[in-house]
Write an enzyme that holds these catalytic residues in place. Sequence first.
Site, PDB file in Angstrom:
ATOM      1  N   MET A  30     -27.819  44.270  27.786  1.00 43.55           N
ATOM      2  CA  MET A  30     -29.012  43.862  28.278  1.00 43.55           C
ATOM      3  C   MET A  30     -29.461  44.434  29.505  1.00 43.55           C
ATOM      4  SD  MET A  30     -28.863  39.729  27.263  1.00 43.55           S
ATOM      5  CE  MET A  30     -27.930  39.191  28.492  1.00 43.55           C
ATOM      6  N   HIS A  37     -20.484  48.741  31.440  1.00 42.54           N
ATOM      7  CA  HIS A  37     -21.363  49.509  30.604  1.00 42.54           C
ATOM      8  C   HIS A  37     -20.805  51.080  30.448  1.00 42.54           C
ATOM      9  CE1 HIS A  37     -24.121  46.086  32.017  1.00 42.54           C
ATOM     10  NE2 HIS A  37     -23.973  45.829  30.698  1.00 42.54           N
ATOM     11  N   GLN A  61     -30.749  33.980  23.531  1.00 41.83           N
ATOM     12  CA  GLN A  61     -29.250  33.607  23.767  1.00 41.83           C
ATOM     13  C   GLN A  61     -29.068  32.960  25.222  1.00 41.83           C
ATOM     14  OE1 GLN A  61     -28.251  37.911  23.710  1.00 41.83           O
ATOM     15  NE2 GLN A  61     -26.805  37.584  25.533  1.00 41.83           N
ATOM     16  N   GLY A 149     -17.415  44.656  25.109  1.00 39.59           N
ATOM     17  CA  GLY A 149     -16.372  44.786  26.346  1.00 39.59           C
ATOM     18  C   GLY A 149     -15.679  43.526  26.102  1.00 39.59           C
ATOM     19  N   ASP A 152     -16.254  39.938  27.707  1.00 42.07           N
ATOM     20  CA  ASP A 152     -16.916  38.550  26.732  1.00 42.07           C
ATOM     21  C   ASP A 152     -15.987  38.540  25.603  1.00 42.07           C
ATOM     22  OD1 ASP A 152     -19.628  38.199  28.282  1.00 42.07           O
ATOM     23  OD2 ASP A 152     -19.306  40.305  28.071  1.00 42.07           O
ATOM     24  N   GLN A 155     -17.465  36.604  22.619  1.00 39.37           N
ATOM     25  CA  GLN A 155     -18.548  37.280  22.020  1.00 39.37           C
ATOM     26  C   GLN A 155     -17.908  38.237  21.027  1.00 39.37           C
ATOM     27  OE1 GLN A 155     -22.358  38.627  23.935  1.00 39.37           O
ATOM     28  NE2 GLN A 155     -21.173  40.422  24.261  1.00 39.37           N
ATOM     29  N   VAL A 178     -13.638  46.128  32.845  1.00 44.10           N
ATOM     30  CA  VAL A 178     -13.813  47.117  34.210  1.00 44.10           C
ATOM     31  C   VAL A 178     -13.987  46.233  35.376  1.00 44.10           C
ATOM     32  CG1 VAL A 178     -14.729  49.073  35.268  1.00 44.10           C
ATOM     33  CG2 VAL A 178     -14.765  49.138  32.939  1.00 44.10           C
ATOM     34  N   SER A 187     -20.242  42.549  36.539  1.00 42.77           N
ATOM     35  CA  SER A 187     -21.123  41.790  35.510  1.00 42.77           C
ATOM     36  C   SER A 187     -22.561  42.050  36.151  1.00 42.77           C
ATOM     37  CB  SER A 187     -20.853  40.612  35.412  1.00 42.77           C
ATOM     38  OG  SER A 187     -22.118  39.606  35.177  1.00 42.77           O
ATOM     39  N   ARG A 189     -24.537  39.960  36.350  1.00 43.22           N
ATOM     40  CA  ARG A 189     -25.088  38.842  37.367  1.00 43.22           C
ATOM     41  C   ARG A 189     -24.501  38.738  38.573  1.00 43.22           C
ATOM     42  NH1 ARG A 189     -24.595  36.379  32.014  1.00 43.22           N
ATOM     43  NH2 ARG A 189     -26.564  35.229  31.130  1.00 43.22           N
TER      44      ARG A 189
HETATM   45  P1  AMP Z   1     -24.538  42.712  28.903  1.00 38.06           P
HETATM   46  O1  AMP Z   1     -25.391  43.735  29.286  1.00 38.06           O
HETATM   47  O2  AMP Z   1     -23.775  41.827  29.908  1.00 38.06           O
HETATM   48  O3  AMP Z   1     -24.902  42.083  27.441  1.00 38.06           O
HETATM   49  O4  AMP Z   1     -23.166  43.548  28.326  1.00 38.06           O
HETATM   50  C1  AMP Z   1     -23.318  44.487  27.310  1.00 38.06           C
HETATM   51  C2  AMP Z   1     -21.878  44.911  26.827  1.00 38.06           C
HETATM   52  O5  AMP Z   1     -21.105  45.216  28.125  1.00 38.06           O
HETATM   53  C3  AMP Z   1     -21.063  43.876  26.249  1.00 38.06           C
HETATM   54  O6  AMP Z   1     -20.315  43.984  25.231  1.00 38.06           O
HETATM   55  C4  AMP Z   1     -20.295  43.361  27.439  1.00 38.06           C
HETATM   56  O7  AMP Z   1     -19.003  42.670  27.057  1.00 38.06           O
HETATM   57  C5  AMP Z   1     -20.028  44.692  28.019  1.00 38.06           C
HETATM   58  N1  AMP Z   1     -19.309  44.488  29.484  1.00 38.06           N
HETATM   59  C6  AMP Z   1     -20.178  43.886  30.425  1.00 38.06           C
HETATM   60  N2  AMP Z   1     -19.240  43.600  31.684  1.00 38.06           N
HETATM   61  C7  AMP Z   1     -18.193  44.710  31.347  1.00 38.06           C
HETATM   62  C8  AMP Z   1     -17.150  44.881  32.124  1.00 38.06           C
HETATM   63  N3  AMP Z   1     -16.798  44.467  33.080  1.00 38.06           N
HETATM   64  N4  AMP Z   1     -16.193  45.420  31.525  1.00 38.06           N
HETATM   65  C9  AMP Z   1     -16.168  46.258  30.153  1.00 38.06           C
HETATM   66  N5  AMP Z   1     -17.405  45.669  29.448  1.00 38.06           N
HETATM   67  C10 AMP Z   1     -18.385  44.889  30.041  1.00 38.06           C
END
Ligand code: AMP
Length: 285
Positions: A30, A37, A61, A149, A152, A155, A178, A187, A189
Amino acid sequence: MIIVRNPDRLDALLQERREKGKRIGFVPTMGALHEGHAALIRACAAASDFRVCSIFVNPTQFNQPSDFQTYPVSRPEDIRLLSGLPADLLFLPSTEQIYPNGLAGLETYDLGYLDSILEGAYRPGHFQGVCQVMSRLLTLVQPDELFMGQKDYQQCMVIKKLLRLMNLPTRFHTVPTVRESDGLAMSSRNRRIRPEHRPLAPLLHRALQGIRRGLSRGDLGPLRKEAAQMLEQNGFVVDYVEIADAENLQLQHHWDGNRPLVALAAAFLGDVRLIDNLLLGNAQG
Ligand code: AMP
């Protein structure tokens, strides 16, 4: 890196690659990209020949409209970061391109108990929205390899179930979380955490580490309670601290000393909701 907005163009480009025998890897995001990422993209690069990353802030979502409205957006920085990574194509669709028939009456998915526990319980409709966007993206990209990741955790389980429901041969890869140097899981957020709250944020990870350290055969209640209390004492408002079977996410109240477990927590720090998880005992990686 090719930037594509139009699904027909995406399809044509990917078809060309497939005809040349290239394995397509996919990292859906996102945006507001960070090192978490980047780890997904590097893992994708190691296991596929043509790497697709998508950025789409999926409205369906978000169970709280305010969370959607304040979700961080940083396209120029995202594109800069991606340019330094082994990504071959960035897919940047519009809401109309993902949901051509509008947001009403979208398909729903039978996720069983995964939809009603943990994030499913505290964010009603969240995983239905995740499946709606992912089913569209998976249909468009048709990846051989999909990277998501561990941060989540639930998820990941939901998307593995979606792949089965859609009968797709895509291979699913879970990439370890990470973290910042102080342990906070990265994150998008995190950008919204207030500066005065930021020193407290790693306590979420520390609470889970406490559970890992204290784990022993028998009643898991006191461990969970202690972790939740520590967070509340430090200003968090806790949604849940739970321990579950690492393989199927069934919540566990006792441990037999063998079953692989995962501890999962979600808590607000101010108005930012943080989640994290840690493998325990025999599941520890
Ligand atoms: P998002 O952009 O938050 O929807 O995350 C996109 C993807 O990146 C999802 O598969 C998340 O689980 C993964 N992700 C987000 N934060 C992390 C992190 N700190 N370490 C590894 N993967 C991550």
